[in-house]
Design a protein around this motif. Structure first.
Motif, PDB file in Angstrom:
ATOM      1  N   TYR A  85       1.060  -1.444  -0.109  1.00 12.27           N
ATOM      2  CA  TYR A  85       0.332  -0.205   0.002  1.00 12.27           C
ATOM      3  C   TYR A  85       0.716   1.072  -0.052  1.00 12.27           C
ATOM      4  O   TYR A  85       0.464   2.198  -0.941  1.00 12.27           O
ATOM      5  CB  TYR A  85      -0.703  -0.377   1.214  1.00 12.27           C
ATOM      6  CG  TYR A  85      -1.958   1.184   1.978  1.00 12.27           C
ATOM      7  CD1 TYR A  85      -3.301   1.089   0.953  1.00 12.27           C
ATOM      8  CD2 TYR A  85      -1.449   2.145   2.595  1.00 12.27           C
ATOM      9  CE1 TYR A  85      -4.338   2.601   1.025  1.00 12.27           C
ATOM     10  CE2 TYR A  85      -2.108   2.906   2.635  1.00 12.27           C
ATOM     11  CZ  TYR A  85      -3.844   3.287   2.158  1.00 12.27           C
ATOM     12  OH  TYR A  85      -4.096   4.528   2.259  1.00 12.27           O
ATOM     13  N   ASN A  86       1.330   1.378   1.298  1.00  7.23           N
ATOM     14  CA  ASN A  86       2.753   2.378   1.057  1.00  7.23           C
ATOM     15  C   ASN A  86       3.076   2.803  -0.058  1.00  7.23           C
ATOM     16  O   ASN A  86       3.546   4.015  -0.964  1.00  7.23           O
ATOM     17  CB  ASN A  86       3.294   1.949   2.462  1.00  7.23           C
ATOM     18  CG  ASN A  86       4.573   3.307   2.760  1.00  7.23           C
ATOM     19  OD1 ASN A  86       3.876   4.520   2.986  1.00  7.23           O
ATOM     20  ND2 ASN A  86       5.718   3.090   2.722  1.00  7.23           N
ATOM     21  N   ASN A  89       0.803   4.349  -2.655  1.00  7.47           N
ATOM     22  CA  ASN A  89       0.100   5.443  -2.834  1.00  7.47           C
ATOM     23  C   ASN A  89       1.694   6.483  -3.160  1.00  7.47           C
ATOM     24  O   ASN A  89       1.269   7.365  -3.943  1.00  7.47           O
ATOM     25  CB  ASN A  89       0.365   5.551  -1.830  1.00  7.47           C
ATOM     26  CG  ASN A  89      -1.250   4.801  -1.778  1.00  7.47           C
ATOM     27  OD1 ASN A  89      -2.094   4.868  -2.200  1.00  7.47           O
ATOM     28  ND2 ASN A  89      -1.432   4.151  -0.797  1.00  7.47           N
ATOM     29  N   LYS A  90       3.077   6.080  -2.386  1.00  9.57           N
ATOM     30  CA  LYS A  90       4.176   6.708  -2.810  1.00  9.57           C
ATOM     31  C   LYS A  90       4.548   6.358  -4.040  1.00  9.57           C
ATOM     32  O   LYS A  90       4.742   8.007  -4.996  1.00  9.57           O
ATOM     33  CB  LYS A  90       5.403   6.515  -1.723  1.00  9.57           C
ATOM     34  CG  LYS A  90       4.909   6.071  -0.350  1.00  9.57           C
ATOM     35  CD  LYS A  90       6.240   6.491   0.230  1.00  9.57           C
ATOM     36  CE  LYS A  90       6.485   6.272   1.753  1.00  9.57           C
ATOM     37  NZ  LYS A  90       7.534   6.625   2.509  1.00  9.57           N
ATOM     38  N   ALA A  92       3.042   6.066  -7.547  1.00 11.89           N
ATOM     39  CA  ALA A  92       1.785   7.149  -7.398  1.00 11.89           C
ATOM     40  C   ALA A  92       2.014   8.867  -7.582  1.00 11.89           C
ATOM     41  O   ALA A  92       1.921   9.768  -8.479  1.00 11.89           O
ATOM     42  CB  ALA A  92       0.183   6.700  -6.801  1.00 11.89           C
ATOM     43  N   HIS A  93       2.043   9.512  -6.826  1.00 14.18           N
ATOM     44  CA  HIS A  93       2.766  10.963  -5.998  1.00 14.18           C
ATOM     45  C   HIS A  93       3.911  11.235  -6.623  1.00 14.18           C
ATOM     46  O   HIS A  93       4.329  11.888  -5.569  1.00 14.18           O
ATOM     47  CB  HIS A  93       1.806  10.821  -4.710  1.00 14.18           C
ATOM     48  CG  HIS A  93       0.936  10.669  -4.792  1.00 14.18           C
ATOM     49  ND1 HIS A  93       0.026   9.456  -4.235  1.00 14.18           N
ATOM     50  CD2 HIS A  93      -0.739  11.627  -4.506  1.00 14.18           C
ATOM     51  CE1 HIS A  93      -1.373   9.789  -4.527  1.00 14.18           C
ATOM     52  NE2 HIS A  93      -1.747  10.820  -4.514  1.00 14.18           N
ATOM     53  N   ARG A 127      -9.531   1.638   0.146  1.00 13.90           N
ATOM     54  CA  ARG A 127      -9.322   2.788   0.592  1.00 13.90           C
ATOM     55  C   ARG A 127      -9.411   4.265  -0.915  1.00 13.90           C
ATOM     56  O   ARG A 127      -9.112   3.581  -1.583  1.00 13.90           O
ATOM     57  CB  ARG A 127      -8.314   3.186   1.158  1.00 13.90           C
ATOM     58  CG  ARG A 127      -7.927   2.406   3.010  1.00 13.90           C
ATOM     59  CD  ARG A 127      -8.648   3.186   4.327  1.00 13.90           C
ATOM     60  NE  ARG A 127      -8.357   5.083   3.273  1.00 13.90           N
ATOM     61  CZ  ARG A 127      -8.035   5.774   3.801  1.00 13.90           C
ATOM     62  NH1 ARG A 127      -7.113   4.957   5.032  1.00 13.90           N
ATOM     63  NH2 ARG A 127      -7.311   7.157   3.859  1.00 13.90           N
ATOM     64  N   PRO A 129      -7.143   6.533  -1.393  1.00 14.64           N
ATOM     65  CA  PRO A 129      -6.811   7.136  -1.748  1.00 14.64           C
ATOM     66  C   PRO A 129      -4.974   5.965  -2.247  1.00 14.64           C
ATOM     67  O   PRO A 129      -5.182   5.683  -3.483  1.00 14.64           O
ATOM     68  CB  PRO A 129      -5.546   7.162  -0.969  1.00 14.64           C
ATOM     69  CG  PRO A 129      -6.876   7.516   0.350  1.00 14.64           C
ATOM     70  CD  PRO A 129      -7.386   6.830  -0.019  1.00 14.64           C
ATOM     71  N   PHE A 130      -6.106   4.502  -1.928  1.00 12.04           N
ATOM     72  CA  PHE A 130      -5.117   3.550  -3.043  1.00 12.04           C
ATOM     73  C   PHE A 130      -5.919   3.166  -4.088  1.00 12.04           C
ATOM     74  O   PHE A 130      -5.575   3.329  -5.514  1.00 12.04           O
ATOM     75  CB  PHE A 130      -5.739   1.986  -2.217  1.00 12.04           C
ATOM     76  CG  PHE A 130      -4.719   1.566  -2.951  1.00 12.04           C
ATOM     77  CD1 PHE A 130      -3.157   0.660  -3.057  1.00 12.04           C
ATOM     78  CD2 PHE A 130      -5.728   0.156  -3.140  1.00 12.04           C
ATOM     79  CE1 PHE A 130      -3.136  -0.643  -3.123  1.00 12.04           C
ATOM     80  CE2 PHE A 130      -5.525  -1.114  -4.017  1.00 12.04           C
ATOM     81  CZ  PHE A 130      -3.904  -1.648  -4.041  1.00 12.04           C
ATOM     82  N   ARG A 132      -7.564   5.708  -6.316  1.00 14.76           N
ATOM     83  CA  ARG A 132      -6.903   6.426  -7.228  1.00 14.76           C
ATOM     84  C   ARG A 132      -5.342   5.975  -7.767  1.00 14.76           C
ATOM     85  O   ARG A 132      -5.056   6.258  -8.834  1.00 14.76           O
ATOM     86  CB  ARG A 132      -6.682   7.573  -6.055  1.00 14.76           C
ATOM     87  CG  ARG A 132      -7.983   8.929  -6.385  1.00 14.76           C
ATOM     88  CD  ARG A 132      -8.816   9.683  -5.840  1.00 14.76           C
ATOM     89  NE  ARG A 132      -7.806  10.212  -3.989  1.00 14.76           N
ATOM     90  CZ  ARG A 132      -7.980  10.214  -3.346  1.00 14.76           C
ATOM     91  NH1 ARG A 132      -9.088   9.848  -3.030  1.00 14.76           N
ATOM     92  NH2 ARG A 132      -6.963  10.335  -2.045  1.00 14.76           N
ATOM     93  N   SER A 133      -4.157   5.397  -6.777  1.00 15.64           N
ATOM     94  CA  SER A 133      -3.761   5.436  -6.920  1.00 15.64           C
ATOM     95  C   SER A 133      -3.101   4.690  -8.083  1.00 15.64           C
ATOM     96  O   SER A 133      -2.477   4.216  -8.827  1.00 15.64           O
ATOM     97  CB  SER A 133      -2.499   5.328  -5.215  1.00 15.64           C
ATOM     98  OG  SER A 133      -1.954   6.196  -4.968  1.00 15.64           O
TER      99      SER A 133
END
Length: 174
Positions: A85-86, A89-90, A92-93, A127, A129-130, A132-133
């Motif tokens: 997950y981490n 998300n990182k 993707a951003h 979630r 955020p996940f 979307r990523s």
């Protein structure tokens, strides 16, 4: 089948299946890839770095090189498995606070194919955020190997059937 001399970076994150990443390395080598394992700092506690170094003939990388160290060869392709997950998300951003994430941050811009195999639990997989990523990375051409409806979920107890072969097959289809 990889072209002779093609270099596959296998980025491994800190999740249950990480200890079996040698299976993916062996499959990739059988398909003709040279393999460089890159572990996130937390993944170092999950893998047998010494065994992976013997298997690949290369040191497991987990940090940026020092200025006096030679620049490593560029990957021809990257598989991230298991992808947490981490890390998803990182990536993707555009966050590049580890060596593994730095490699991933550059890969789409360099045209390096990336296949990610998420390994997250049910609570994190739903979630926003996940989700979307995952969509953002797909929009950039990253293959998110998530099965039919949702990612490979940690809570299923399926660590022993982690889709190593599927990740490699998806990469070779690209």
């Amino acid at each position: 089948m990889a072209a002779t001399g093609s270099l596959l970076y296998v980025i491994v994150c800190a999740a249950g299946p990480a200890g079996d990443v040698g299976r993916l390395v062996a499959m990739a080598q059988d398909d003709g890839w040279a393999v460089q394992v890159v572990a996130t700092p937390a993944a170092l506690d999950f893998v047998d770095a010494q065994a992976l170094e013997v298997q690949t003939g290369r040191s497991v990388r987990s940090r940026y090189r020092k200025p006096v160290e030679p620049k490593p060869p560029r990957a021809d392709a990257i598989i991230v498995a298991p992808a947490t997950y981490n890390t998803i998300n990182k990536f993707a951003h555009g966050i590049a606070d580890t060596y593994a994430l730095g490699l991933l941050a550059e890969a789409p811009g360099l045209g390096i194919p990336v296949v990610m195999v998420p390994y997250v639990n049910d609570a994190l997989a739903v979630r926003a955020p996940f989700l979307r990523s995952v969509e953002q990375l797909r929009a950039e051409g990253v293959c998110m190997l998530t099965g039919q409806a949702k990612p490979h979920i940690a809570d299923t107890g399926a660590a022993d059937v982690f889709p190593w072969r599927s990740a490699l097959a998806e990469l070779e289809d690209r």
